[in-house]
Design a protein around this motif. Structure first.
Motif, mmCIF file in Angstrom:
data_model
loop_
_atom_site.group_PDB
_atom_site.id
_atom_site.type_symbol
_atom_site.label_atom_id
_atom_site.label_comp_id
_atom_site.label_asym_id
_atom_site.label_seq_id
_atom_site.Cartn_x
_atom_site.Cartn_y
_atom_site.Cartn_z
ATOM 1 N N GLY A 267 28.217 -10.661 76.701
ATOM 2 C CA GLY A 267 27.912 -10.433 77.977
ATOM 3 C C GLY A 267 26.959 -9.193 77.960
ATOM 4 N N SER A 268 26.895 -8.697 79.096
ATOM 5 C CA SER A 268 26.109 -7.313 79.240
ATOM 6 C C SER A 268 27.014 -6.283 79.533
ATOM 7 N N GLY A 269 28.273 -6.145 79.364
ATOM 8 C CA GLY A 269 29.104 -5.263 79.322
ATOM 9 C C GLY A 269 29.039 -4.044 78.367
ATOM 10 N N GLU A 270 29.327 -2.939 78.487
ATOM 11 C CA GLU A 270 29.472 -1.597 77.807
ATOM 12 C C GLU A 270 30.639 -0.894 77.574
ATOM 13 N N ASP A 271 31.405 -1.326 78.288
ATOM 14 C CA ASP A 271 32.755 -0.425 78.361
ATOM 15 C C ASP A 271 33.527 -0.595 77.222
ATOM 16 N N ILE A 272 34.147 0.627 76.723
ATOM 17 C CA ILE A 272 35.099 0.745 75.750
ATOM 18 C C ILE A 272 36.239 1.272 76.464
ATOM 19 N N PRO A 273 37.332 0.296 77.010
ATOM 20 C CA PRO A 273 38.274 0.813 77.691
ATOM 21 C C PRO A 273 39.490 1.642 76.918
ATOM 22 N N SER A 274 40.313 2.449 77.485
ATOM 23 C CA SER A 274 41.528 3.048 76.890
ATOM 24 C C SER A 274 42.708 2.432 77.540
ATOM 25 N N GLY A 275 43.779 3.039 76.811
ATOM 26 C CA GLY A 275 45.174 2.687 77.134
ATOM 27 C C GLY A 275 45.670 1.313 77.129
ATOM 28 N N ALA A 276 46.780 1.133 77.417
ATOM 29 C CA ALA A 276 47.384 -0.647 77.189
ATOM 30 C C ALA A 276 46.594 -1.622 77.909
ATOM 31 N N ALA A 277 46.158 -0.975 79.243
ATOM 32 C CA ALA A 277 45.403 -1.844 79.863
ATOM 33 C C ALA A 277 44.068 -2.437 79.209
ATOM 34 N N GLY A 278 43.617 -1.328 78.571
ATOM 35 C CA GLY A 278 42.192 -1.691 77.768
ATOM 36 C C GLY A 278 42.618 -2.190 76.334
#
Length: 334
Positions: A267-278
């Motif tokens: 897709g177009s996303g660039e997020d690198i999330p953190s934590g259990a939720a990520g």
């Protein structure tokens, strides 16, 4: 001399046929010619010092080498050196918020063996994923395996160097084909061959099946659109350094996932999330064996290496993993 009895002649024919089959089975198979090392040369127009002027000592860093063939076929127009460099610049921007920086070590060009311009990446998988275990567990039980042609290509292309097994190699090719198993109906699978734009050969999939010297290989084949030019290299590096598949937050990993939001989706996303939720993407990135800190004396302090070959649940990651069930994708009443 008279004709042989029918039963004797049949026995002779059977014996002769068996001998022929045995000879065919034991005849030596002609091996592919040995791969010659590519005579790479540094691209003089690339100013590495200027390209890397953003680097800061002491910050987590990954080393990247670009190999760009000079003998693409005339009709190939999906990849240029400038697109590759722009992709690395974009990756620098995408990873900067995480505190990780990219050091472009070398940019080289040369004529590779034409047979390696297009390769099949992995052998055809033998066992498909089912609902009984998740994808990462399945990859550990039945890891992907390089084809002979892919291994020979890497042997020819990747030069011996210190820290080779900790370096990311971006290798420009024309076509890298990946076979995989896909469900065809309620109880059957079929083999499909996908034409990749980039392929990262990650250890969560190729567990203990790639020689250490080549485990940093990433092939790049298509940066011809704006989206591919911006995200492909960062995305493929993500497979390598986060050691995850196509997943994001509530989205469990799969062969192909098209959605916006995370860097690790299509897709177009660039997020690198953190934590259990990520799904611990940031934490896994910061623990990657491909990262180091440059010390004041000029030596590299590398992150610890994998403890068990680098599968998704490698003990290196401790509790920075997600335990999830397999995904049913067939009629349960088959």
């Amino acid at each position: 001399m008279g004709a042989l009895p029918v039963h004797i002649s049949r026995r002779l024919l059977a014996a002769f046929a068996a001998l022929c089959l045995h000879g065919a089975a034991t005849a030596p198979v002609l091996a592919a010619p040995a791969a010659k090392p590519v005579a790479w040369k540094a691209v003089p127009s690339v100013d590495l010092a200027a390209f890397n002027k953003d680097l800061e000592p002491g910050k987590l860093t990954m080393d990247v080498v670009i190999y760009m063939p000079s003998n693409f076929d005339p009709d190939f127009n999906k990849l240029t050196l400038e697109q590759m460099l722009q992709g690395v610049r974009a990756a620098k921007e995408i990873y900067r918020p995480t505190g990780v920086q990219i050091n472009l070590v070398a940019v080289k060009t040369g004529a590779i063996e034409p047979r390696f311009l297009a390769i099949q990446a992995n052998e055809i998988p033998r066992v498909p994923d089912t609902e009984y275990i998740n994808m990462y567990q399945g990859n550990t039980r039945h890891p992907s395996e390089l084809t002979g042609m892919a291994l020979q290509a890497f042997q020819s292309i990747i030069e011996p160097r210190k820290d080779s097994d900790r370096t990311i190699y971006l290798i420009g090719l024309q076509d890298v084909i990946m076979p995989f198993l896909d469900r065809s109906d309620a109880r059957n699978w079929t083999v499909k061959m996908v034409r990749t734009g980039g392929l990262s050969f990650p250890s969560y999939s190729y567990w203990n099946t790639i020689p250490r010297a080549y485990r940093g290989a990433i092939t790049i084949d298509n940066l011809s659109t704006a989206s591919r030019a911006r995200r492909t290299i960062a995305h493929e590096i993500g497979h390598k350094v986060m050691n995850v598949s196509h997943e994001y937050k509530e989205t469990s990993p799969a062969h192909e996932v098209y959605a916006d939001g995370g860097l690790m989706l299509y897709g177009s996303g660039e997020d690198i999330p953190s934590g259990a939720a990520g799904r611990w993407h940031l934490e896994r990135l910061l623990m990657s064996p491909y990262l180091y800190r440059l010390k004041s004396n000029g030596t590299k302090q590398w992150n610890p290496d994998y403890k068990d070959g680098g599968h998704y649940y490698d003990p290196l990651y401790g509790d920075k993993v997600v335990r999830f069930k397999g995904t049913p994708n067939m009629d349960p009443n088959w």
